[in-house]
Design a protein around this motif. Sequence first.
Motif, PDB file in Angstrom:
ATOM      1  N   PRO A 252       0.816  -1.218   0.000  1.00  0.00           N
ATOM      2  CA  PRO A 252       0.000   0.000   0.000  1.00  0.00           C
ATOM      3  C   PRO A 252       0.849   1.267   0.000  1.00  0.00           C
ATOM      4  O   PRO A 252       2.016   1.251   0.379  1.00  0.00           O
ATOM      5  CB  PRO A 252      -0.784  -0.118   1.303  1.00  0.00           C
ATOM      6  N   SER A 253       0.246   2.355  -0.432  1.00  0.00           N
ATOM      7  CA  SER A 253       0.841   3.681  -0.318  1.00  0.00           C
ATOM      8  C   SER A 253      -0.079   4.535   0.528  1.00  0.00           C
ATOM      9  O   SER A 253      -1.306   4.388   0.485  1.00  0.00           O
ATOM     10  CB  SER A 253       1.019   4.324  -1.696  1.00  0.00           C
ATOM     11  N   GLU A 254       0.515   5.427   1.296  1.00  0.00           N
ATOM     12  CA  GLU A 254      -0.277   6.249   2.198  1.00  0.00           C
ATOM     13  C   GLU A 254      -1.303   7.087   1.451  1.00  0.00           C
ATOM     14  O   GLU A 254      -2.412   7.316   1.931  1.00  0.00           O
ATOM     15  CB  GLU A 254       0.651   7.171   3.005  1.00  0.00           C
ATOM     16  N   ALA A 255      -0.941   7.519   0.247  1.00  0.00           N
ATOM     17  CA  ALA A 255      -1.847   8.369  -0.518  1.00  0.00           C
ATOM     18  C   ALA A 255      -3.003   7.579  -1.135  1.00  0.00           C
ATOM     19  O   ALA A 255      -3.994   8.171  -1.568  1.00  0.00           O
ATOM     20  CB  ALA A 255      -1.079   9.091  -1.617  1.00  0.00           C
ATOM     21  N   GLY A 256      -2.866   6.248  -1.185  1.00  0.00           N
ATOM     22  CA  GLY A 256      -3.933   5.426  -1.743  1.00  0.00           C
ATOM     23  C   GLY A 256      -3.727   5.138  -3.220  1.00  0.00           C
ATOM     24  O   GLY A 256      -3.073   5.901  -3.939  1.00  0.00           O
ATOM     25  N   SER A 257      -4.280   4.026  -3.689  1.00  0.00           N
ATOM     26  CA  SER A 257      -4.049   3.575  -5.059  1.00  0.00           C
ATOM     27  C   SER A 257      -4.608   4.537  -6.099  1.00  0.00           C
ATOM     28  O   SER A 257      -4.049   4.679  -7.183  1.00  0.00           O
ATOM     29  CB  SER A 257      -4.653   2.177  -5.262  1.00  0.00           C
ATOM     30  N   ALA A 258      -5.678   5.211  -5.790  1.00  0.00           N
ATOM     31  CA  ALA A 258      -6.270   6.133  -6.769  1.00  0.00           C
ATOM     32  C   ALA A 258      -5.291   7.255  -7.102  1.00  0.00           C
ATOM     33  O   ALA A 258      -5.229   7.722  -8.245  1.00  0.00           O
ATOM     34  CB  ALA A 258      -7.569   6.712  -6.220  1.00  0.00           C
ATOM     35  N   CYS A 260      -1.886   7.059  -6.721  1.00  0.00           N
ATOM     36  CA  CYS A 260      -0.551   6.592  -7.104  1.00  0.00           C
ATOM     37  C   CYS A 260      -0.526   5.716  -8.348  1.00  0.00           C
ATOM     38  O   CYS A 260       0.542   5.272  -8.780  1.00  0.00           O
ATOM     39  CB  CYS A 260       0.072   5.818  -5.936  1.00  0.00           C
ATOM     40  N   ASN A 261      -1.648   5.472  -8.957  1.00  0.00           N
ATOM     41  CA  ASN A 261      -1.720   4.572 -10.117  1.00  0.00           C
ATOM     42  C   ASN A 261      -1.088   5.210 -11.347  1.00  0.00           C
ATOM     43  O   ASN A 261      -1.578   6.216 -11.864  1.00  0.00           O
ATOM     44  CB  ASN A 261      -3.175   4.207 -10.398  1.00  0.00           C
ATOM     45  N   GLY A 262       0.042   4.651 -11.799  1.00  0.00           N
ATOM     46  CA  GLY A 262       0.664   5.073 -13.047  1.00  0.00           C
ATOM     47  C   GLY A 262       1.314   6.443 -13.037  1.00  0.00           C
ATOM     48  O   GLY A 262       1.634   6.983 -14.095  1.00  0.00           O
ATOM     49  N   VAL A 263       1.515   7.044 -11.870  1.00  0.00           N
ATOM     50  CA  VAL A 263       1.940   8.440 -11.800  1.00  0.00           C
ATOM     51  C   VAL A 263       3.402   8.625 -12.210  1.00  0.00           C
ATOM     52  O   VAL A 263       4.183   7.675 -12.286  1.00  0.00           O
ATOM     53  CB  VAL A 263       1.746   9.005 -10.376  1.00  0.00           C
ATOM     54  N   SER A 264       3.780   9.880 -12.442  1.00  0.00           N
ATOM     55  CA  SER A 264       5.157  10.234 -12.780  1.00  0.00           C
ATOM     56  C   SER A 264       6.050  10.142 -11.536  1.00  0.00           C
ATOM     57  O   SER A 264       5.561  10.053 -10.405  1.00  0.00           O
ATOM     58  CB  SER A 264       5.209  11.662 -13.326  1.00  0.00           C
TER      59      SER A 264
END
Length: 482
Positions: A252-258, A260-264
């Motif tokens: 998991p990431s603290e910011a959530g998958s929405a 962090c998905n595919g980001v730069s």
Amino acid sequence: MNKTIRRASVFCLLLVLALLVRVTWVQAYQGQALADNEHNRRNLLGQYENPLGNIIVGGEAITGSVKTGGKDFAYKRTYADGPLYAPITGFSSQAFGTTMLEGVYKKVLNGSDDRLKTVMDLLLNKRASPGNVVTTIDKDVQKAAWDALQGKQGSAVAIDPKTGEILAMVNNPSFDPGRIAGANDKEAWEELSADNGKAMENVALRKPQAPGSTFKLVTLAAAIENGLVTDVDAPTGIPDPYTIPGTRTLLPSEAGSAACNGVSARVAMRLSCNNVFAELASKLGQDKMRAMAEKLGFNTNTEIPVTTRVPSKYPSAKMSVDQVAQTGIGQFDVQATPLQMAMVTAAIENDGKLVAPHSVSEVTDAGGSVLESFKNPKTQQAMNAKTASMLRDVMKTVATEGGGKPAQVSGAEVGGKTGTAQRGVKNNLPPLAWFTSYGKAKGKQIAVAVVIENSDTDRSEIGGGRLAAPVAQKMMQAWLKK
């Protein structure tokens, strides 16, 4: 002459000759070794027969000597603001020895260093006047760190990236080395040694711990250097939810998958997206990750000088693919000290050049003549200047739009990276809160790293931006506003 008497005379003569040879050997060849032996009590008494030389901060002595009134030890060491400077000075104790600068430069400070001797000292075979140790520590940055760490258990280090000078090194809790300076301070020693000596533990130099997300700077540096990332604003395409390679475990990431998905890479650094950096580490592999870490000082037993620091660690033993992925986010067996993470940030700020950190600028004799100088420290190109520029650009985003906002200094360029590192068996201990940053303004620059081990903050609120960044901000402000 009677044959028996003659033989006895020759034998006695041989015994006398053997005794003379032995005495000559001891005095001419072993004498100095015996004189220098650490168990020779005369040496210990000699160290405190006269006032010691001093350790200097900002042109002022932070150490001194006072008469004891005793027969064996005429003087003992005293300290101004002992707890504040203990990570630098260490202690000089008549009962428990010496540490840190007091230990590294013991012979200079007690006058037994041969470089201090004048012709008259040699002729009279007497101890020379003691020398002094001039540090690189800035008293304002040191005090700012100390004040900001009150109420927290942790450590902070600041470096000038251009020169490698250590501007501050603070631990909390700390201790007053003056309490154990005498020959009869057993009670104070036992008190300070309690709880595994935590009060005297030098977290800044000698306690590597998981650096958490601050290590993502090393991961991104490796990715850029190896061509895996060429544009920090290009989408990485790395999915979230993300499964750790070789496992069925979601990371998991603290910011959530929405988010962090595919980001730069820039967004991933700002939001501290674990999926991006775990995947980058996995693609790079252990050897390339370790090579980048080692260029920045990991796995290196460096004398700085203060003492030989405990190496920060990137694993050398063969790791599985899932373990390599975890190193990309500063977990598994990655360990770093605050000094190490300050070195990483210093290299980024200094166009990729890592200048060897040092806490001493000069060692002088009693008259001020320089015995040693550290004004030309070793420098190595840890990363390409373009790589460093890209990392600074990303770090500025963290400081202006991300969790590093509390580190902002008015009128200065600031870049940073937050970190929260799990620890303990099944994360049974409060996480570590990390922050590392650089600041520059009007020709001055500084790199800082802070770790908070414990505070009165609720576990759910522990984070590098919340706890450690304000400490870094105070330190950077104290330097950049001078």
